[in-house]
Design a protein around this motif. Structure first.
Motif, PDB file in Angstrom:
ATOM      1  N   SER A  42       0.817  -1.214   0.000  1.00  0.00           N
ATOM      2  CA  SER A  42       0.000   0.000   0.000  1.00  0.00           C
ATOM      3  C   SER A  42       0.851   1.265   0.000  1.00  0.00           C
ATOM      4  N   SER A  43       2.010   1.229   0.646  1.00  0.00           N
ATOM      5  CA  SER A  43       2.881   2.412   0.660  1.00  0.00           C
ATOM      6  C   SER A  43       3.384   2.737  -0.738  1.00  0.00           C
ATOM      7  N   ASN A  44       3.634   1.732  -1.548  1.00  0.00           N
ATOM      8  CA  ASN A  44       4.128   1.953  -2.910  1.00  0.00           C
ATOM      9  C   ASN A  44       3.031   2.429  -3.853  1.00  0.00           C
ATOM     10  N   LEU A  45       1.827   1.897  -3.672  1.00  0.00           N
ATOM     11  CA  LEU A  45       0.715   2.370  -4.501  1.00  0.00           C
ATOM     12  C   LEU A  45       0.477   3.865  -4.302  1.00  0.00           C
ATOM     13  N   ASP A 174      -1.060  10.216   6.205  1.00  0.00           N
ATOM     14  CA  ASP A 174      -1.754   9.908   7.466  1.00  0.00           C
ATOM     15  C   ASP A 174      -1.362   8.573   8.066  1.00  0.00           C
ATOM     16  N   MET A 175      -0.331   7.896   7.524  1.00  0.00           N
ATOM     17  CA  MET A 175      -0.064   6.527   7.948  1.00  0.00           C
ATOM     18  C   MET A 175       1.423   6.281   8.158  1.00  0.00           C
ATOM     19  N   SER A 176       1.739   5.326   9.028  1.00  0.00           N
ATOM     20  CA  SER A 176       3.015   4.624   8.984  1.00  0.00           C
ATOM     21  C   SER A 176       2.626   3.199   8.589  1.00  0.00           C
ATOM     22  N   ILE A 177       2.538   2.301   9.540  1.00  0.00           N
ATOM     23  CA  ILE A 177       1.847   1.027   9.305  1.00  0.00           C
ATOM     24  C   ILE A 177       0.453   1.154   9.900  1.00  0.00           C
ATOM     25  N   ASN A 178       0.423   1.612  11.136  1.00  0.00           N
ATOM     26  CA  ASN A 178      -0.848   2.008  11.734  1.00  0.00           C
ATOM     27  C   ASN A 178      -1.033   3.503  11.490  1.00  0.00           C
ATOM     28  N   PRO A 179      -2.238   4.044  11.704  1.00  0.00           N
ATOM     29  CA  PRO A 179      -2.443   5.486  11.519  1.00  0.00           C
ATOM     30  C   PRO A 179      -1.481   6.296  12.369  1.00  0.00           C
ATOM     31  N   GLY A 285      -2.240   3.034  -0.611  1.00  0.00           N
ATOM     32  CA  GLY A 285      -3.068   2.023  -1.266  1.00  0.00           C
ATOM     33  C   GLY A 285      -3.837   2.542  -2.463  1.00  0.00           C
ATOM     34  N   CYS A 286      -3.575   3.781  -2.884  1.00  0.00           N
ATOM     35  CA  CYS A 286      -4.349   4.412  -3.964  1.00  0.00           C
ATOM     36  C   CYS A 286      -4.338   3.566  -5.234  1.00  0.00           C
ATOM     37  N   GLY A 287      -5.514   3.387  -5.811  1.00  0.00           N
ATOM     38  CA  GLY A 287      -5.644   2.674  -7.068  1.00  0.00           C
ATOM     39  C   GLY A 287      -5.992   1.205  -6.932  1.00  0.00           C
TER      40      GLY A 287
END
Length: 630
Positions: A42-45, A174-179, A285-287
């Motif tokens: 999700s971080s890469n997306l 707004d995130m690291s792994i958790n918010p 996680g976009c897309g």
């Protein structure tokens, strides 16, 4: 378009519509590829458009870019010529899941820990100036990394030096792994209102410039400056980044290619005068809908069904609970009976199992953000006032709090417990994440108790022992499932500094710690078939070592072997050897540990064998040792 990309420099000639098409292809490739291999997802997306825009605006064979953490740099790898290597992602001998300087000339700085990008990129910028070179140096920070103190140390120095051609890109998702947690996140939300301030400032500046009368223009400019400062304090409380000496640009929609290009063009102008912070807002996680709905779950993934949006099922066979889960559930049980127990983690609630504690006892659970140093001293303050704090931190990340553990906890003999998850070889995350050094650096600290369980039931007993021993204590345990042993109830504490004999023999003594106890028992059974009898000691404690037990059995046998899933230099084996030397016991001794090398990424079983501490390697090494070899 992506398939035909011969060199990253081609991207610099693309039109905005071509860049948008390229971003779509990169995202589609990411989904297809990571669904096969697993990895950070999700971080890469979330940084696809940002990465494409960066490659359009800069030439990274010449300019420098440092991606914080590196787990958000898959698009960077794709665009810098490594797309065909993605089937080998995180596999032994294949593409690293992080940036590595020896993997590509486009990887300017490696990192697996967070919040280092600003310091590193600033160092590159000053090296450029001292060597009279000319390139732009960029730090891309985000995914929670701005919560760490080192990020602000870098910002402070960059603003003070008034560094030109230096840019920090804040990837605000707004995130690291958790918010993300903490007041900084609220500040960034307020920065969104900064777009109104910027529009007001730009319009006033433009109007003043067209006034032809110099005196009037000067007086108006001064008046505008005063009103600007007053308005900034109203529109953007604190205006932190500009107060630190950065020109703030943004916020920019990180998924709007036109807005990104415009933001970069503005940033380039201001970089001629001094450092710039470009604030880019993205969605982790976009897309990909499942990842965007639950970015934490999809942060790091195994192989998954991309069409269904579901992780691939395991074999269906029952497996023992993970050490992480056993720790989490046990801590909740203990804390429900003792209101003095509090839990602390550094942006790793899910990874450490403290999400269970947060659900059950939210008022006593503290996520300090990616700030291990602060977390350790925060725990020390609590312990000084009579609480029983437990810091749940991955072994590799506790390295960041070395001084705080020594100075703030151990020198004051404060009863802080450190639960070190992912101790030993962790697998695909590789060199930056292997937890190989904790036994060596913790055992040198005064007042520190260091232990490692042979199984998940012993983990429960050690947790109870650590919490009530009255001293600093660390228990380290591996990634993955336990041994499947029965869980005793109620839990009983361990006698402090006492090991146990699991098997008796006369030819060989094996002194093992933690995850290597099971391996020692397996080797002992193998040697018995070869005609050798072995004694196996589960040491339990690295410090205080059970000197009496180890020395007693060392005198009875011909040879001694130590086994640990940690570094050989200064580790558990060194402690045993020191103990024997102090007692004047001279015996041939074989240390089975990770040698003084950088362990690559790959599967845990493969890496254990490669480093000489997997079951097959141990049998061969120890049998050879018994027969007078190694």
């Amino acid at each position: 378009m992506l398939e035909s990309l011969a060199a990253p420099q081609q991207i610099r000639q693309f039109t905005p519509s071509q860049l948008e098409r390229l971003a779509k292809e990169v995202r589609a490739f990411l989904i297809d590829s990571v669904s096969e291999t697993g990895g950070h997802f999700s971080s890469n997306l979330g940084v696809v458009e940002l990465t494409v825009a960066l490659f359009h605006e800069f030439d990274f064979l010449h300019d420098r870019v440092v991606w914080d953490v590196g787990h958000q740099a898959y698009p960077h790898k794709i665009l810098s010529g490594r797309m065909k290597l993605f089937p080998s992602l995180r596999k032994h001998g294949g593409l690293s899941g992080f940036l590595k300087r020896d993997e590509s000339p486009y990887d300017h700085f490696g990192a697996g820990h967070s919040s280092t990008s600003i310091s590193a990129a600033l160092g590159m910028a000053k090296a450029r100036d001292l060597q009279k070179q000319d390139y732009t140096s960029i730090a891309v920070i985000g995914d929670g990394s701005m919560t760490a103190g080192q990020a602000f140390e870098g910002l402070n120095q960059a603003g003070y030096l008034e560094t030109r051609k230096f840019m920090v890109i804040l990837n605000d998702n707004d995130m690291s792994i958790n918010p993300n947690v903490g007041s900084l996140q609220g500040y960034l939300n307020q920065m969104i209102s900064g777009q109104y301030y910027r529009r007001w400032r730009d319009r006033i500046e433009g109007a003043i410039k067209v006034i032809p009368i110099k005196g009037v223009s000067r007086r108006l400019a001064q008046a505008a400056k005063w009103s600007e400062e007053a308005f900034k304090r109203i529109a953007i409380p604190g205006l932190l980044f500009e107060d630190l000496g950065f020109r703030y640009v943004g916020p920019v929609n990180g998924h709007d290619m036109g807005a990104l290009l415009k933001g970069f063009e503005e940033a380039k102008v201001w970089m001629e005068e001094g450092p710039v912070l470009l604030h880019v807002q993205t969605k982790k996680g976009c897309g990909y809908d499942p990842a965007q709905r639950d970015p934490g779950k999809w942060h790091g993934v195994t192989a998954f069904d991309a069409e269904a949006g579901e992780m691939l099922a395991s074999s269906g066979q029952a497996v023992p609970p993970s050490y992480t889960k056993v720790f989490g559930t046990t801590l909740v049980d203990l804390a429900q009976r003792d209101e003095k127990i509090v839990a602390i983690t550094a942006a790793m609630l899910d990874g450490t199992g403290l999400n269970l504690f947060q659900d059950a006892l939210p008022d006593r659970c503290f996520d300090v953000g990616i700030a291990e140093q602060h977390g350790v001293t925060f725990a020390a303050g609590m312990a000084a006032q009579g609480l029983r704090p437990i810091c749940a931190i991955y072994s590799t990340f506790l390295q960041r709090g070395f001084d705080q553990v020594l100075h703030d906890v151990c020198l004051q003999d404060l009863p802080v417990t450190f639960a070190l998850d992912r101790a030993g070889i962790v697998g695909a995350d590789g060199p930056t994440h292997h937890g190989l050094y904790d036994m060596a650096f913790l055992r040198l600290m005064p007042n520190m108790i260091v232990m490692a369980p042979k199984d998940e039931n012993e983990l429960r007993r050690m947790l109870l022992t650590a919490l009530y021993c009255g001293h600093p204590a660390a228990l380290r345990y591996p990634r993955g499932q336990g041994q499947g042993v029965p869980m005793e109830s109620p839990i009983s504490p361990l006698p402090l500094g006492k090991g146990e004999v699991l098997r008796e023999g006369v030819d060989l003594l094996m002194v093992a710690i933690g995850s290597m106890v099971a391996s020692a028992m397996e080797v002992a059974a193998h040697l018995e078939a070869q005609g050798f009898s072995s004694t196996v000691i589960n040491a339990r404690f690295v410090k205080p070592l059970d000197h009496e037990l180890v020395r007693e059995w060392s005198r009875k046998v011909a040879r001694v072997v130590t086994l640990e899933e940690g570094c050989a230099a200064g580790g558990f084996g060194s402690a045993v050897a020191e103990s024997l030397a102090e007692a004047g016991i001279v015996k041939p001794i074989l240390h089975c540990a990770v040698p003084d090398v950088i362990v690559p990424h790959g599967s845990q079983p493969l890496l254990l064998e490669e480093q000489g501490i997997g079951p097959k390697a141990l049998k061969e090494r120890i049998e050879s040792f018994l027969r007078g070899g190694e």
